[in-house]
Design an enzyme around this catalytic site. Structure first.
Site, short mmCIF file in Angstrom:
data_model
loop_
_atom_site.label_atom_id
_atom_site.label_comp_id
_atom_site.label_asym_id
_atom_site.label_seq_id
_atom_site.Cartn_x
_atom_site.Cartn_y
_atom_site.Cartn_z
N TRP A 124 0.93 -1.13 0.03
CA TRP A 124 -0.23 0.03 -0.16
C TRP A 124 1.10 1.30 0.09
O TRP A 124 1.73 1.30 0.73
CB TRP A 124 -0.92 -0.04 1.22
CG TRP A 124 -1.83 1.01 1.37
CD1 TRP A 124 -2.67 1.73 0.46
CD2 TRP A 124 -1.88 1.83 2.71
NE1 TRP A 124 -3.42 2.77 1.03
CE2 TRP A 124 -2.93 2.98 2.31
CE3 TRP A 124 -1.41 1.97 3.91
CZ2 TRP A 124 -3.38 3.83 3.27
CZ3 TRP A 124 -1.69 2.82 4.93
CH2 TRP A 124 -2.81 3.74 4.59
N ASP A 205 -0.53 -5.74 9.25
CA ASP A 205 -1.47 -4.74 9.11
C ASP A 205 -2.53 -5.57 8.55
O ASP A 205 -2.74 -6.10 7.66
CB ASP A 205 -0.69 -3.83 8.18
CG ASP A 205 -1.73 -2.89 7.55
OD1 ASP A 205 -2.86 -2.71 8.08
OD2 ASP A 205 -1.35 -1.86 6.88
N LYS A 241 -12.88 -0.45 6.32
CA LYS A 241 -13.50 -1.18 4.87
C LYS A 241 -14.36 -2.37 5.64
O LYS A 241 -15.52 -2.27 5.11
CB LYS A 241 -12.28 -2.11 4.34
CG LYS A 241 -11.14 -1.28 4.01
CD LYS A 241 -10.95 -0.27 3.13
CE LYS A 241 -9.65 0.45 3.25
NZ LYS A 241 -9.28 1.13 1.93
#
Ligand code: PLP
Length: 392
Positions: A124, A205, A241
């Site tokens: 990311w 993560d 999300k």
């Protein structure tokens, strides 16, 4: 004048585009099949419970809402996690995943064995400046083999073996962003072994728990495996999300320490990082998540509704692949359906992505990542046509 952010900046360009067929597949935010933002029904229910409970708006503590932190840790590590029962796991509420990464990065810069961190290549985009701004050198370990549209597992293991002992490795717990390619369970076991042997420090993560398999507990498999293999580790969770709470900034940073005493010492240092940074986190979103996770029935509703989002995305992967084939593309698009999570790492070059934007008003990130969450029954054929035209 600084340059616009490579991902968020796309939104502005998209807003200013007057093409009625424009599509935004840049930012990773879930959309329903009409392309609209989606609030989970269980979140709506929790919101009304929170607002009717007459809570005040006093400051939270530096570490945030303790009940939320406890429930978030249980959500990731499992309600049967022995280390939690032993008091060796502690956490702090953070400004979503990004904020948790930043706090951990600052902690590592102060107390880590090395002043570097390894991140997957690719990763990311924001991981890199977050860690650099904390004063860490960002090193990359091999992750994706673009030639085979798959995991470069032997490269990954080799890089872990070669890294200086005690290095921190950032691992995506599930639904790797941007590639959508996760290690298998047996590969995770192997990674766990190498990390253990080299005395590395795993830092997970977890931004998509529930989006990978559609089963939130199952998506935490890698984390739980590492804990049961006896690792000390850190974990950052985002509730953007999976709970659809993007703008509420709900996250948790936790760590599994060697002893209860050590876990508490780490907690004290995390608070010292947080206080001069943002003082304490916002309460509303954390209260919503806690309202859901403290209730078995609402948790089940959440798991089902999260699965609903994952299933719609899965359906769009199949639809995009077959629309590309129907449009006449002879390229191999099998990775579109084999990848998981929110993104398709399409293999499109920067120039092809730019053509899609300039000629078709289809906005993706320049690394060829397409947010499948922005693909709908109504736009899938148009996106496929644009992809085909630009990859002929
Ligand atoms: C891998 C990964 N980590 C962390 C985040 C942070 O998201 P947020 O700060 O909204 O929780 C994202 C968001 O896209 C992500 O993809």
């Amino acid at each position: 004048m600084g340059p616009p952010d490579p991902i968020i900046g796309l939104n502005d360009a998209f807003k200013n585009d007057t093409n009625p067929n424009k599509v935004n597949v840049g930012v990773g935010a879930y959309r329903d099949d009409l392309g609209s933002p989606y609030v989970l029904p269980v979140v709506r229910k929790a919101e009304s419970l929170v607002s009717s409970s007459g809570l005040d708006h006093e400051y939270a503590g530096i570490a945030g809402e303790q009940e939320f932190v406890d429930l978030a840790m249980e959500f990731a590590y499992g309600d049967d996690c022995v280390k939690i029962k032993e008091g060796k796991v502690k956490g702090v509420q953070t400004l979503s995943g990004t904020g948790g990464l930043r706090v951990m990065g600052e902690f590592l810069a102060k107390f880590g064995k090395h002043k570097h961190i390894y991140v997957p290549d690719p990763t990311w985009g924001n991981h890199i400046p977050i860690m650099q701004n904390c004063g860490l050198e960002v090193k990359k370990y091999r992750y994706y083999d673009a030639g085979n549209s798959g995991l470069d597992f032997s490269g990954l293991v080799e890089d872990m073996e070669k890294a200086p002992e005690g290095s921190c490795f950032l691992l995506h717990a599930c639904a790797h962003n941007p590639t959508g390619m996760d290690p298998t369970e047996s590969q995770w076991s192997e990674i766990s072994k190498v990390i253990k042997e080299k005395g590395h420090f795993p830092f997970f993560d977890c931004a998509y728990q529930g989006f990978a398999s559609g089963n939130a507990p199952k998506d935490a498999w890698s984390i739980r495996k590492f804990v049961s293999d006896g690792h000390e580790l850190a974990l950052v969770q985002s509730f953007s999300k999976n709970f659809g709470l993007y703008g509420q900034r709900v996250g948790c940073l936790s760590w599994v320490a060697g002893s209860e005493e050590e876990a508490k010492r780490v907690e004290s240092q995390m608070k010292i990082v947080i206080r001069p940074s943002y003082s304490n986190p916002p309460r509303h979103g954390a209260r919503i998540v806690a309202t859901i996770l403290r209730d078995e029935g609402m948790t089940k509703e959440f798991v089902d509704q999260c699965k609903g989002m994952a299933d719609r995305i899965g359906g769009m992967r199949t639809a995009l692949r077959s629309s590309l084939e129907d449009a006449g593309s002879t390229r191999d698009w099998s990775h579109v359906t084999s990848q998981i999570g929110m993104f398709a790492y399409s293999g499109l070059s920067k120039e092809q992505v730019e053509r899609m934007r300039d000629e078709f008003s289809v906005y993706g990130t320049l690394d060829g990542r397409i947010s499948m969450a922005g693909v709908t029954k109504g736009n899938v054929e148009y996106i496929a046509k644009a992809m085909h035209e630009c990859t002929k």
